[in-house]
Design a protein around this motif. Structure first.
Motif, short mmCIF file in Angstrom:
data_model
loop_
_atom_site.label_atom_id
_atom_site.label_comp_id
_atom_site.label_asym_id
_atom_site.label_seq_id
_atom_site.Cartn_x
_atom_site.Cartn_y
_atom_site.Cartn_z
N LEU A 288 4.89 86.95 29.00
CA LEU A 288 5.28 86.49 30.47
C LEU A 288 6.49 87.42 30.78
O LEU A 288 7.55 87.50 30.11
CB LEU A 288 5.66 84.99 30.75
N ILE A 289 6.45 88.01 32.17
CA ILE A 289 7.64 88.71 32.69
C ILE A 289 7.90 88.43 34.00
O ILE A 289 6.99 88.29 34.70
CB ILE A 289 7.33 90.33 32.50
N SER A 290 9.02 87.99 34.31
CA SER A 290 9.31 88.08 35.84
C SER A 290 10.52 88.82 36.17
O SER A 290 11.54 88.81 35.62
CB SER A 290 10.02 86.22 35.98
N LEU B 270 12.21 81.63 34.40
CA LEU B 270 10.71 81.35 34.54
C LEU B 270 10.23 80.06 34.77
O LEU B 270 10.48 79.20 34.05
CB LEU B 270 9.62 82.15 33.76
N GLN C 93 18.26 87.76 26.60
CA GLN C 93 18.06 89.09 25.89
C GLN C 93 19.15 89.91 26.29
O GLN C 93 19.01 91.27 26.23
CB GLN C 93 16.67 89.62 26.37
N SER D 77 14.56 83.43 28.36
CA SER D 77 14.71 84.12 27.15
C SER D 77 15.98 85.09 27.42
O SER D 77 16.23 85.94 28.46
CB SER D 77 13.50 84.97 26.94
N LEU E 77 9.90 79.96 20.86
CA LEU E 77 9.27 79.46 22.29
C LEU E 77 8.42 78.69 22.33
O LEU E 77 8.28 77.47 23.01
CB LEU E 77 9.33 80.65 23.37
N ILE F 288 11.27 90.20 28.28
CA ILE F 288 9.74 89.91 28.09
C ILE F 288 9.70 88.66 27.27
O ILE F 288 10.25 88.61 25.99
CB ILE F 288 9.17 91.21 27.53
N LEU F 289 8.88 87.75 27.56
CA LEU F 289 8.85 86.45 26.80
C LEU F 289 7.54 86.47 26.42
O LEU F 289 6.35 86.65 26.96
CB LEU F 289 8.78 85.20 27.69
N PRO G 82 16.82 86.08 34.20
CA PRO G 82 15.89 85.52 34.68
C PRO G 82 15.40 84.04 34.13
O PRO G 82 15.34 83.74 32.98
CB PRO G 82 14.70 86.43 34.50
#
Lengths: 118, 118
Positions: free
Chosen positions: B13-15, A6, A17, A15, A105, B5-6, A4
Motif C-alpha cells: 500500500l502506497i499513499s 493511510l 520510514q 509506517s 503491521l 511503502i507499507l 503519510p
C-alpha cells in the motif's frame, strides 16, 4: 516533510520510514489527531519497523499520541519496535506500559480488530 | 525523501502525499520494484488522492511502474486520481488504458482481491 497517513476502513495505517526529529514528530502528532477527527477512525497502527533510534523526547511524544488518540476514542497499536529502540526505551525507563504493541503491521491490525470487534 | 511503502499481507500500500518531482518518482519506481521482489507481493495499490499535479514525465514513470510490476508478477491499481490530474492526463493524450484504477484505497484493495483471488 510530513509522514503519510493511510486510511483503510475504520483504521489509520502509518509506517514511519524517516528518522524522527522533534519537529517531524510534533507535526506527526497533530496530523494523526486531525486525521482521526476527520475520518472518524477507531484504531491506528503506527509501524516503527524502519525507526532505528528514538530519544526521550520522541518517545514521550509518541506516548502522548497514544494517550491523546485514546481520549478522542481511537485505539493505537505500535508495531515493529526494533531491538535497539526497545533497549533504548527500557534503558531510559520508558516502558510504554499501557501501550498496545505488536510484531508487525498485519499483527497490529489483527490486534485492533480483535479488541474493537471482539 | 522517499515515499513509504507499507506491506500488508500479499499487497503493498502506497499513499503519495508529496509533490512528485523527477528524482522522487524515479526513486519511488526503484523502491516499489525492490519491495515487490523482497516481499513477493502480488498486488500494489498506489493512492494518488493527495497528488494535485502531474506532468508528462511523472505520468510516464507511473505508467512504467505499472508495466514493470506486471512483468514481475504484481498487479498495480492506481486510486484516488483527482479531477485536475485526470484532466491533465487526458489533455496530454495519456489515457493509461491498461491501468486498473479505483476511487480510493479501499476500493483499490477490493479490486485487487477480486482479480487475484476470484
Amino acid at each position: 516533510m510530513r509522514i503519510p497517513i493511510l486510511k483503510l476502513y475504520d483504521y489509520l495505517l502509518i509506517s514511519i520510514q524517516v528518522e524522527l526529529d522533534d519537529q517531524t514528530v510534533l507535526q506527526f502528532q497533530e496530523d494523526v489527531l486531525n486525521k482521526i477527527h476527520q475520518e472518524g477512525s477507531r484504531g491506528v497502527v503506527i509501524d516503527l519497523t524502519s525507526v532505528e533510534m528514538v530519544d526521550s523526547y520522541i518517545a514521550k511524544v509518541l506516548g502522548d499520541v497514544v494517550d491523546m488518540s485514546k481520549l478522542m476514542g481511537a485505539k493505537v497499536v505500535l508495531t515493529g519496535i526494533q531491538p535497539s529502540v526497545a533497549i533504548t526505551l527500557i534503558d531510559m525507563g520508558i516502558t510504554l506500559e499501557d501501550v498496545a504493541t505488536a510484531l508487525d503491521l498485519e499483527q497490529g491490525l489483527e490486534k485492533l480488530q480483535r479488541e474493537l470487534e471482539g
